[in-house]
Design a protein around this motif. Structure first.
Motif, PDB file in Angstrom:
ATOM      1  N   ALA A 176      -5.714   3.105  -7.339  1.00  0.00           N
ATOM      2  CA  ALA A 176      -6.317   1.929  -8.035  1.00  0.00           C
ATOM      3  C   ALA A 176      -5.162   1.115  -7.449  1.00  0.00           C
ATOM      4  O   ALA A 176      -4.188   1.333  -6.697  1.00  0.00           O
ATOM      5  N   GLU A 177      -5.352  -0.172  -8.010  1.00  0.00           N
ATOM      6  CA  GLU A 177      -4.413  -1.064  -7.490  1.00  0.00           C
ATOM      7  C   GLU A 177      -3.461  -1.526  -8.784  1.00  0.00           C
ATOM      8  O   GLU A 177      -4.018  -1.719  -9.806  1.00  0.00           O
ATOM      9  N   TYR A 178      -2.425  -1.723  -8.662  1.00  0.00           N
ATOM     10  CA  TYR A 178      -1.249  -1.826  -9.675  1.00  0.00           C
ATOM     11  C   TYR A 178      -0.499  -3.318  -9.610  1.00  0.00           C
ATOM     12  O   TYR A 178       0.064  -3.480  -8.482  1.00  0.00           O
TER      13      TYR A 178
ATOM     14  N   GLN B 149      -3.138   4.895  -2.946  1.00  0.00           N
ATOM     15  CA  GLN B 149      -4.197   5.657  -2.465  1.00  0.00           C
ATOM     16  C   GLN B 149      -3.677   7.128  -2.637  1.00  0.00           C
ATOM     17  O   GLN B 149      -2.410   7.569  -2.443  1.00  0.00           O
TER      18      GLN B 149
ATOM     19  N   GLY C   4       0.670  -7.099  -6.072  1.00  0.00           N
ATOM     20  CA  GLY C   4      -0.172  -5.600  -6.356  1.00  0.00           C
ATOM     21  C   GLY C   4       0.327  -4.764  -5.363  1.00  0.00           C
ATOM     22  O   GLY C   4       0.673  -5.078  -4.110  1.00  0.00           O
ATOM     23  N   THR C   5       0.367  -3.490  -5.699  1.00  0.00           N
ATOM     24  CA  THR C   5       0.275  -2.445  -4.967  1.00  0.00           C
ATOM     25  C   THR C   5      -0.894  -1.430  -4.821  1.00  0.00           C
ATOM     26  O   THR C   5      -1.233  -0.996  -6.125  1.00  0.00           O
ATOM     27  N   ARG C   6      -1.579  -1.302  -3.804  1.00  0.00           N
ATOM     28  CA  ARG C   6      -2.608  -0.460  -3.752  1.00  0.00           C
ATOM     29  C   ARG C   6      -2.405   1.231  -3.503  1.00  0.00           C
ATOM     30  O   ARG C   6      -1.588   1.477  -2.615  1.00  0.00           O
TER      31      ARG C   6
ATOM     32  N   THR D 161       0.566   5.572  -0.253  1.00  0.00           N
ATOM     33  CA  THR D 161      -0.393   6.889  -0.318  1.00  0.00           C
ATOM     34  C   THR D 161       0.790   7.904  -0.804  1.00  0.00           C
ATOM     35  O   THR D 161       1.685   8.217  -0.267  1.00  0.00           O
TER      36      THR D 161
ATOM     37  N   SER E  90      -9.135  -1.023 -11.185  1.00  0.00           N
ATOM     38  CA  SER E  90      -9.950  -0.015 -10.515  1.00  0.00           C
ATOM     39  C   SER E  90     -10.971  -1.055  -9.689  1.00  0.00           C
ATOM     40  O   SER E  90     -11.198  -2.283 -10.214  1.00  0.00           O
ATOM     41  N   PRO E  91     -11.596  -0.842  -8.707  1.00  0.00           N
ATOM     42  CA  PRO E  91     -12.327  -1.520  -8.051  1.00  0.00           C
ATOM     43  C   PRO E  91     -13.626  -2.156  -8.730  1.00  0.00           C
ATOM     44  O   PRO E  91     -14.129  -1.435  -9.405  1.00  0.00           O
TER      45      PRO E  91
ATOM     46  N   HIS F 138       0.873  -1.348  -0.041  1.00  0.00           N
ATOM     47  CA  HIS F 138      -0.201  -0.030   0.010  1.00  0.00           C
ATOM     48  C   HIS F 138       0.870   1.182  -0.190  1.00  0.00           C
ATOM     49  O   HIS F 138       1.802   1.293   0.909  1.00  0.00           O
TER      50      HIS F 138
END
Lengths: 114, 110
Positions: free
Chosen positions: A87-89, A111, A107-109, A12, A39-40, A10
């Motif tokens: 998003a998540e990458y 924010q 994955g990396t979220r 930010t 994207s979600p 994660h």
């Protein structure tokens, strides 16, 4: 066997700040590397790819990535993040040996704060 | 050119039932792969089809099966559903190294 590591679960960042998402891969031959964004509730959208040649590749939405063979890395960058980039990458390597199978990182979220 | 389409987008099933998911690739693409995405295991490769032949299969039990038709459309089937089969199932099609993904089918097993 090939593998992909995304060390950051994660991240930010503030809108307008620069972004770098890390990706390390393990693959015996010259890798085909990809970054996807999700994207979600959506599928995966291809941001960019590296097959050969110039190690700095440009993608959609202002993203770029640099392939560094010596470090087995393919980090994703963006100079100025927009709120819509949240998003998540996923980083992925393609197994071109026995079949065209993608191996993904965890994955990396991302924010984005305003 | 239309993208990869998957139907249905959402499914709710109960344990023990079976389910069939459908994927229509991009026109002209003869290769289709399926992936399962869960919070715990991430994105995992299920199988790959080319010209109606399964070329590779991931480490999933025999309850997971698939097929591809002459028009390149593909289906995957999961029999005797378990709670752990709840996931987003993604289909990808390609004609070269780049794989293009559909929106996925969200399967919930109760």
């Amino acid at each position: 066997a090939q593998s992909v590591t995304q060390p950051d679960i994660h991240i930010t960042v503030s809108e307008g700040a620069s972004l770098e998402l890390r990706c390390n891969y393990s693959y015996g031959a010259t890798p085909y590397l990809f970054w996807y964004v999700q994207s979600p509730g959506q599928g995966l959208q291809l941001l960019l790819k590296y097959f050969s040649g110039d190690t700095l590749v440009q993608g959609i939405k202002g993203f770029e990535a640099e392939f560094k063979r010596s470090q087995s890395s393919f980090n994703l960058r963006k100079p100025s993040v927009h709120w819509s980039d949240a998003a998540e990458y996923f980083c992925a390597v393609l197994n071109t040996g026995t079949a065209s199978k993608l191996t993904f990182g965890t994955g990396t979220r991302l924010q984005v704060t305003l | 050119k239309a993208g990869v389409t998957q139907t249905p987008r959402y499914l709710i099933k109960t344990r023990g039932q079976q389910v069939t998911l459908s994927c229509s690739p991009i026109s002209g693409h003869r290769s289709v792969s399926w992936y399962q995405q869960t919070p715990g295991q991430g994105l995992q490769f299920l199988f790959e089809y080319f010209s109606e032949t399964q070329r590779n299969k991931g480490n999933f039990p025999g309850r997971f099966s698939g097929r591809q038709f002459s028009n390149s459309r593909s289906e995957m089937n999961v029999s005797t559903l378990e709670l752990g089969d709840s996931a987003l199932y993604l289909c990808a099609s390609w004609t070269g190294p780049e794989q293009f993904f559909g929106p996925g089918t969200r399967l919930t097993v109760l």
